[in-house]
Each structure stands twice: as C-alpha cells, then as structure tokens.
Design an enzyme around this catalytic site. Structure first.
Site, PDB file in Angstrom:
ATOM      1  NE  ARG A 334      11.842 -33.775 -65.995  1.00 42.54           N
ATOM      2  CZ  ARG A 334      11.705 -32.289 -65.537  1.00 42.54           C
ATOM      3  NH1 ARG A 334      12.466 -31.881 -65.175  1.00 42.54           N
ATOM      4  NH2 ARG A 334      10.552 -31.828 -65.413  1.00 42.54           N
ATOM      5  CD  GLU A 736      10.217 -35.988 -60.612  1.00 43.78           C
ATOM      6  OE1 GLU A 736       9.871 -34.923 -60.840  1.00 43.78           O
ATOM      7  OE2 GLU A 736      10.597 -36.650 -61.582  1.00 43.78           O
TER       8      GLU A 736
HETATM    9  N1  MTE Z   1       7.106 -40.088 -52.376  1.00 46.25           N
HETATM   10  C1  MTE Z   1       6.504 -41.325 -51.832  1.00 46.25           C
HETATM   11  N2  MTE Z   1       6.434 -41.395 -50.728  1.00 46.25           N
HETATM   12  N3  MTE Z   1       5.846 -42.214 -52.852  1.00 46.25           N
HETATM   13  C2  MTE Z   1       6.079 -41.935 -54.127  1.00 46.25           C
HETATM   14  O1  MTE Z   1       5.497 -42.800 -55.010  1.00 46.25           O
HETATM   15  N4  MTE Z   1       7.078 -40.298 -55.969  1.00 46.25           N
HETATM   16  C3  MTE Z   1       7.916 -39.301 -56.330  1.00 46.25           C
HETATM   17  C4  MTE Z   1       7.949 -38.112 -55.402  1.00 46.25           C
HETATM   18  N5  MTE Z   1       7.859 -38.714 -54.072  1.00 46.25           N
HETATM   19  C5  MTE Z   1       6.742 -40.881 -54.749  1.00 46.25           C
HETATM   20  C6  MTE Z   1       7.322 -39.972 -53.679  1.00 46.25           C
HETATM   21  C7  MTE Z   1       7.674 -38.922 -57.600  1.00 46.25           C
HETATM   22  S1  MTE Z   1       8.452 -39.817 -59.013  1.00 46.25           S
HETATM   23  C8  MTE Z   1       7.181 -37.909 -58.120  1.00 46.25           C
HETATM   24  S2  MTE Z   1       6.963 -36.960 -59.397  1.00 46.25           S
HETATM   25  C9  MTE Z   1       6.493 -36.984 -56.967  1.00 46.25           C
HETATM   26  O2  MTE Z   1       6.844 -37.718 -55.624  1.00 46.25           O
HETATM   27  C10 MTE Z   1       4.939 -36.742 -57.145  1.00 46.25           C
HETATM   28  O3  MTE Z   1       4.603 -36.041 -56.094  1.00 46.25           O
HETATM   29  P1  MTE Z   1       4.361 -34.420 -56.217  1.00 46.25           P
HETATM   30  O4  MTE Z   1       4.332 -33.797 -57.546  1.00 46.25           O
HETATM   31  O5  MTE Z   1       3.006 -34.165 -55.187  1.00 46.25           O
HETATM   32  O6  MTE Z   1       5.704 -34.227 -55.383  1.00 46.25           O
HETATM   33  N1  HPA Z   2       7.837 -35.502 -65.772  1.00 39.52           N
HETATM   34  C1  HPA Z   2       7.170 -36.432 -65.557  1.00 39.52           C
HETATM   35  N2  HPA Z   2       6.192 -36.916 -66.452  1.00 39.52           N
HETATM   36  C2  HPA Z   2       6.114 -36.138 -67.662  1.00 39.52           C
HETATM   37  C3  HPA Z   2       7.016 -35.060 -67.815  1.00 39.52           C
HETATM   38  C4  HPA Z   2       7.879 -34.905 -66.748  1.00 39.52           C
HETATM   39  O1  HPA Z   2       8.972 -33.879 -66.925  1.00 39.52           O
HETATM   40  N3  HPA Z   2       6.976 -34.824 -69.114  1.00 39.52           N
HETATM   41  C5  HPA Z   2       5.999 -35.210 -69.723  1.00 39.52           C
HETATM   42  N4  HPA Z   2       5.582 -36.207 -68.700  1.00 39.52           N
HETATM   43 MO1  MOS Z   3       7.604 -38.910 -61.177  1.00 40.18          MO
HETATM   44  S1  MOS Z   3       8.973 -39.770 -62.253  1.00 40.18           S
HETATM   45  O1  MOS Z   3       7.488 -37.615 -62.359  1.00 40.18           O
HETATM   46  O2  MOS Z   3       6.351 -39.852 -61.427  1.00 40.18           O
END
Ligand code: MTE
Ligand code: HPA
Ligand code: MOS
Length: 813
Positions: A334, A736
C-alpha cells in the site's frame, strides 16, 4: 429522567421522525448513549463465569537473546498462581502470525524483541497473575545469552535483513528523465511510527465448551482469524472454536492481526485448565508487546520542470517491520501504491523494504502504509516549491492527475473517478487560501519570533483490500414474527459506526424506522470465513451483504403482498412501516405475520464480493482498488521559534464520502482521522533506548492529541458527490483516508519554519513527528545551511540569536 434516558429519547425521536429515510440521515451511533453512560459492554465487562481465572504474560528483557534456561518455580509458587504455561505446553502450532507463520505465541528458545511474551501465568486474580508474571524480570527465572540486536530500519537495511523480499515497481526510465531534467532535487526524510492507543487495550476471555469446544470473546477486528489461529494452536478443526466480538473500544488496525496472541494465550490456558480464562494486557504491556505503525526512512530523487511538474522520480521507502512479517507485505504494497497520492508520475521507480529489526512487529494502523507512501511525495513537492520559490500549492496543482490523460497510476490502474480538481477549487475558495497566504507573509515580515505557516494538502486513497480475495463479506438477516429485524454481519464495530450504517441500510430496504432494526455481536458461528474489518471497507462490504440478504426477504414479502392485495410484486412499496401495492396497504408487521403463517422464509443470508479488483503481486500492477476516495485540507499554524512550540490555528477540510449514508458518523470519522494523523506527525514519538527497550510506553511519555488540541476553527465539510461505482447507496469508505489530511499540519509547520529564515532556499529539514525539539533542530539546520550558501544573505534565527550562535558558529559544530 436521567441524562442517558433523555439522550436515548432524543435520538429515538430523531430516528422516528425520519421513518421514510434511514439513509443519508445523521442518526447518532447506535451505541452512543451506552458509550457515554458506561453501559456499553466491552470484553472486560462481560459477566465472569464462576471459576474464571486470569492470565498475565512474562516478557523478555532482551531485544535479542538465546534462552539458556528457565526456572519457573518461583513464579509457580507465587500467591494465587494456578499454572504457568510455556511454548512446550502448546499442543498444536506455536504461531499467531497472519500470513507467514513466524509469530510465536510464546517465545521458544530465542527472544526476538524486548517485551516478547515468554510465559503465561494463570492465577486467581488479575493482580496476582500480574505480580507473578513480573518475576520474569529476575535473572533467576530466565537466563539469557544476549545476541546482537538490530533496532532500526537503517541498520537492518545496511545488514540486508528483511522479513520479506524488497518490493520494486518501475515505469518508464526515471533515471534518464531525472538526468535531463531542467531541475533536480534529492533528499532524505524520516517519519516515526505510531501506537494505535485504542482506549480499550488488548483483551480476550476464553470459555471452554463441551466436546473440545472453545468460545473466545475477543476484542478483535478479525474474529475469523482469531477462530483459525486458536484452532491451529490447539490442533483442532476450526468448527470447534467460536469467536465473538460485540464491540471494541477502538482498533485502528492494532486489532487486525495482533489480537491473536491474547486470544491464543487465553484459549490455551482455558483448554489446559478447563476453566474460563481472561487475559487483559495493561497499557504498558500492550505497548511493549504489540506492533505499531511502521516508521520509515526515505531516500528520494526527482527531476522537474520550471513549473515544478515532475518528469521523473525515484524513492526508496525503508519500513521498520519489526521481528516478524505480520501484515508488513501488504502494508509495504500500500505504501508503494500511495506514493503517487494525487499526482501523475510519468517515469517512476519505487522500492519498499520491510526491514527486520529486534523490535515489536509493526502492523496495521489507519491508512495501512498509505500515509507512509504519500507523505514523502508531499515533502518532495514542498521541497520542489521552495527550490523554485513557488507556492507549494501551485506545484501540487501542476502535478495533479488529469482527466482522460495523465491518469494512469504507477501500478497501471487508471484514475477514472477523479474529482480532486473541483474539490480543491471549492476548498481554496471556502478557506480563502490565496488571501490568507498574502496576509501571512505580511505577518511574518514584522513578527520576529512567532511565525505563521499555511499549507494545503490533498488526498486520493484507494479503496479495497490490496489482497483481492479479502474483498468479500456475508450477512444474515432475521425478520421475526412481530416484524422486528435482527442483522448479523461479518464486520466488527470499533466505534466507527459500522453497525449503525448497516442497520440504516437494512431499515431502508424494509421501509422501517431505524429503531426496528438491531445488530447483534459479530460471531464466527453466524458468518463464516470473514475478512478483517479493515481497509475502510466495512460498510462497503457488509452493507452490501446485508442489503442483499434484506432484499431477498423483501422479495418474498413483496410476492405475498401482491398475492393478497393484487398487482405486481415488482411494484410493491416498503415505506414508513407500511407495505403497499395496487392501491392497498398493510402494516409491515401484519404482512410478516401473514408470511410466517404462509410458511414463507423470513430470514436470509447475503453475500458480496467487490467487482473489478485484481492484482499481480509479481509485477505490482493491476486494479487493486475498486475506486478512490478524495479529500483536501488547509491548515494554518503559528510556531514559536524560540521554544519550538506551535498551535494549530485553523483547519478547513473538504472530504469526499460519496453519497453519505450517515453524515454525522462520516464527519466524526473525518475529524477523528485528521486529529489522529496530526498526533502521528507532531506529538506522538516512540523512543527505544540502546537496549531496544521502548521507553515511551504510557501516556506519561507518549503524547496523543487531546480534545484541547483541536483547532479553534475547524471547518469540516462533506463534498457533495456520489460514487461513480455502484457501492451501497453510492457512498464511499471514510475510515482511513482523512488521516492523511493531517499532512497539511506538518506542511504548515514546515512553512512556518521556512518563514523563520527568510530567503533560505533549501526546504527545512524537519523530521516527523514535528515535536518542539524537531522544530528547533530544523530551525538551526536551516539557518546553518542558509549561512553556508554564499549567494544568500545570512539571517540568524531568533533561536540562534538567543543562544549566542552566529550562523558561522553553528556551522562549526
Ligand atoms: N474509528 C473509530 N472510532 N475506531 C477505530 O478503531 N479504525 C479505523 C477507522 N475508524 C477506527 C475508526 C480503521 S484503521 C479502519 S480500517 C476503519 O475505521 C474500519 O472500519 P470501516 O471499514 O467500517 O470504516
Ligand atoms: N488494508 C488493511 N488490511 C489489509 C489490507 C489493506 O489494504 N490488505 C490486506 N490486509
Ligand atoms: Mo485499518 S489500518 O485497515 O484496520
């Protein structure tokens, strides 16, 4: 009425007022009231069964050493201790690594980092277990033969020590392009790591069940993987193990793979003692044991024209992976795929190294290598602008991806949904960027100590797991006889509002108010073979799967309604709790009851696999992302050049969440992501001593942003736009990408530092995190190199003046 009840009632009223529209409505998080009242059940809050024991981990005292001998009698005889377990007590595989099997649950013969768990103590209470485990610090308990330790990415690179082979992506002939370019710039840069600092630490509670069964409650983003590693560890088939997670108090990537060690130790102890066992790491142990965001060291070189437009660029990104591979391969991939950020790179060479070090195994953290890839591009463009004495904004604009041309990424995917230019225009307008740039110059000209800085930064973030098979999800929807709906899906709730969004999607399918839909805990016995909730794909994947399940049931109900009311099943409407067709209408619950009596199946599964994604891991090319999410930010800071202290004065954000399913939740994600990114780049500093001991392992020494660090003026808006791809309600992932908007803060600090040495051409050598110390170092270095340039008049910084350093003197040492 107490405050919680009032809150629930208000939330409920708002939800009920919107009976027809559960989509696009700023409903509060389904657990918001529970979060604030303390009623939300986290893993440690689950009522403990009779006979529950508590585990704690004995940690390695060396960064790299052979274990010569262990004498655990003192630990065993410690008060309240029931058992002590080591690697030898593991019946199946001693591994909790997600990709390569290089992650021992308990160290076996050798320790690879300081903090690595070597043994587990099981005792009558949490406190007694911890007390006994602390005996690991004694030389009498574990005897080590220390070995050479490599701690940093730079050292590991020099020793050619990697956890995975280097990644290399090349297009065109960047060397030739750089050689003939009108201008060239080469440099190095470094950025620190970041601790996830989830408020709820790592925790697992394992409960043995009949016939070699195990129920593991785990605070995890990845229940299916917890099920799998626990089964492998016990030498069992997966169907013996169930993993359940109602919610996490934050994951941020730190519980994507690294919840495994805790789940495994709890399950190992529960199985060997046939008693329920809980393992909850305290904050310091959590810091010492688990991996963080990868820190990175960069070398770059670029060729560019008079406008700052890149003609050729080369970068090497050396990531500190830690002692094992964990998810580093995907993180590095990534990083490679985000180096371009929002810019077209005609000729490009990108190398990413996963450096093997005797430190914690670095892992997922919001952005997953994307921030590390894109940051160096922004620093490079900032350097080019200072070289050419242009506004960095204009250099950025000159390099943006085009529409229909200049739009192929280095990895071969076309950027077909590009909205960065109009989004940028709107933000520059609303933030008044150009006028403020001029005002800033005026301020700085007359302010000797305080300097203001302003910066714009964009983000383009590829959405999808960059491992294509992970882009799948399942859901199960039950409609009960009374018309109430229960949804289960494979995603996990970590505060991001996934369950709220999925419930909105299902409520919308049935035309029901939000309050009629409930989402239950994630459970591997309900949905099998799920992916981690990660890569921001939670609602894209699980929302679609849940929608598919609801659609199936709705179809069956529509047929029955058409039979009862006349008309065509395709014409049946579900709105406001009423089902109508052909001029007739029925309340939803009456229709459901009639369906039950007519023996119509009122539950269904749903499945979704993201279309279009593919990836060739050999050539690092393909179509790794279903679509891109965009955003941009403008930040203004004021820096005290005597102390290095600074303040974020104002930030304007415009972010693309597509057609938002829930604008309140999306705005919360954008604000939170921005502030978390700002912490990474400014105040959160991880520091290991020479022995490889992480010294910043508590909030006393590791500074995450507080609410008071939010800028007084914080204007965050959603960009009104709908996803070009048919995602769930044409929304876009939002978890993210906003973290990268905090680049604007770091770049604004750079801008202020540059303003402190007027006329200096080199970009300020400011490292990240830009702590006050780093800011003062950058001021001194900039001043020194400026003084060394015979074509430029020397201009001592206030810092140098205060400490009596002439520019020449600072050159001398
Ligand atoms: N928001 C909160 N409140 N707590 C979390 O742990 N994790 C982040 C983001 N927002 C997180 C957060 C990360 S690393 C990711 S990948 C996404 O939420 C995962 O959730 P989603 O795919 O449902 O957005
Ligand atoms: N994001 C988070 N986790 C993962 C990914 C990614 O792009 N690819 C494989 N595991
Ligand atoms: Mo988020 S770093 O893809 O859990």
């Amino acid at each position: 009425m107490n405050r919680t009840d009032a809150f629930i009632e208000r939330a409920g009223e708002r939800a009920d007022q919107r009976e027809d529209a559960s989509i696009g409505v700023p409903l509060p998080h389904e657990s918001a009231a529970l979060h604030v009242s303390g009623e939300a059940t986290y893993t440690d809050d689950i009522a403990e069964l009779h006979g529950t024991l508590h585990a704690a981990l004995g940690l390695s005292r060396h960064a790299h050493a052979r274990i010569v001998s262990m004498d655990l009698d003192a630990v065993r005889h410690s008060p309240g201790v029931v058992a002590v377990l080591c690697a030898d007590d593991i019946p199946g595989e001693n591994n909790c690594g997600p990709v390569l099997h290089d992650d021992p649950i308990l160290a076996d013969g050798e320790v690879l980092y300081l903090g690595q768990p070597v043994f587990a103590v099981i005792a009558e209470s949490h406190e007694l277990a911890r007390r006994a485990a602390a005996l690991a610090k004694s030389d009498d308990v574990i005897r080590y033969e220390p070995l050479d330790a490599i701690l940093t990415a730079t050292e590991a690179k020099a020793a050619k020590q990697f956890v995975l082979p280097p990644l290399h992506l090349r297009r065109g002939d960047p060397d030739a392009k750089i050689a003939v370019a009108p201008h060239r710039l080469a440099g190095t840069f470094e950025v620190g790591g970041q601790e996830q600092f989830y408020l709820e630490g790592q925790v697992a509670y394992a409960v043995p069940k009949e016939m070699d069964g195990m129920l593991v409650y785990s605070s995890t983003q990845h229940p299916s993987e917890m099920q799998q590693v626990v089964a492998h560890m016990l030498g069992w088939p997966a169907h013996n193990v169930v993993c359940e997670c109602r919610r996490m108090g934050g994951g941020f990537g730190g519980k994507e793979s690294q919840s495994a060690l805790f789940a495994c130790v709890a399950a190992l102890a529960a199985q060997s003692l046939r008693r329920p066992v809980k393992l909850r790491a305290d904050r310091d142990d959590d810091f010492l044991i688990t991996g963080k965001r990868h820190d990175a060291v960069y070398e770059y070189e670029a060729g560019f024209d008079d406008s700052g437009r890149l003609t050729g660029v080369r970068v090497e990104i050396a990531l500190r992976a830690g002692y094992s591979a964990d998810l580093s391969g995907a993180v590095a991939t990534r990083a490679v795929c985000h180096f371009d950020n929002a810019y077209y790179l005609p000729d490009v060479d990108i190398v990413a190294l996963c450096c093997k070090t005797n430190t914690q195994s670095n892992t997922a953290f919001r952005g997953f290598g994307g921030p590390q890839g894109a940051l160096v591009m922004e620093v490079l463009l900032d350097g080019i602008a200072r070289e050419l004495r242009l506004d960095p904004l204009d250099v950025r604009l000159a390099n943006y991806y085009g529409i229909g041309e200049r739009n192929t990424t280095p990895y071969g995917q076309r950027v077909e949904d590009n909205i960065i230019a109009p989004l940028t225009d709107a933000l520059l307008d609303s933030s008044d960027y150009r006028a403020r740039r001029a005002a800033l110059a005026e301020f700085n000209a007359t302010s000797p100590v305080l300097k203001r800085g302003l910066a714009f930064s964009p983000v383009k973030f590829g959405i999808s797991f960059n491992v294509p098979f992970l882009n799948q999800a399942g859901a199960l929807v039950h409609v009960y006889k009374d018309g109430s709906v229960l949804v289960n899906h494979g995603g996990t709730e970590m505060g991001q509002g996934l369950n709220t969004k999925v419930a909105q999607v299902v409520a919308n399918q049935f035309g029901l108010p939000f309050s009629r839909v409930r989402v239950s805990a994630t459970d591997t016995s309900k949905i099998a073979n799920t992916s981690a909730t990660a890569a921001s794909t939670g609602s894209d994947l699980n929302g679609m799967a849940a929608e598919a399940a609801a659609q199936t049931i709705r179809g069956r109900l529509a047929e029955l309604a058409a039979r009862q009311l006349g008309g065509d099943a395709n014409d049946v409407q579900f709105t406001g709790g009423i089902v109508s067709v052909n001029g007739g209408a029925l309340p939803f619950d009456q229709l459901v009851n009639a369906a039950y009596l007519a023996r119509v199946q009122l539950w269904s599964d749903g499945f979704y696999a993201t279309p279009k994604v593919h990836w060739d891991a050999q050539t690092l090319t393909g179509h790794p992302f279903y679509y891109f999410a965009y955003g941009a930010a403008v930040s203004e800071v004021v820096v005290d050049t005597l102390t290095g202290e600074w303040k974020l004065v104002r930030t304007d954000v415009l972010h693309d969440a597509g057609q938002s399913i829930n604008p309140a939740i999306d705005l919360g994600q954008i604000e939170g992501g921005f502030i978390q990114g700002m912490g990474w780049l400014t105040s959160e500093e991880l520091w290991w001593n020479r022995d490889g001991r992480l010294m910043t392992h508590a909030p006393s020494t590791y500074k995450i942003p507080a609410v008071s660090d939010t800028p007084a003026a914080f204007h965050v808006r959603l960009y009104d736009h709908s996803n070009a791809e048919p995602t769930v309600f044409r929304s876009k992932a939002v978890g993210e990408p906003p973290l990268l908007l905090a680049f604007s803060v770091f770049l604004a600090i750079r801008d202020a530092v540059a303003a402190a040495v007027p006329g200096a051409r080199p970009a300020p050598p400011l490292r990240a995190p830009a702590t006050p110390e780093a800011i003062l170092d950058a001021l001194d270095a900039l001043n020194a190199s400026h003084a060394a340039d015979p074509t430029e008049p020397a201009a001592p910084t206030p810092h140098a003046v205060l400490y009596g350093e002439s520019p020449d003197a600072s050159l001398a040492h």
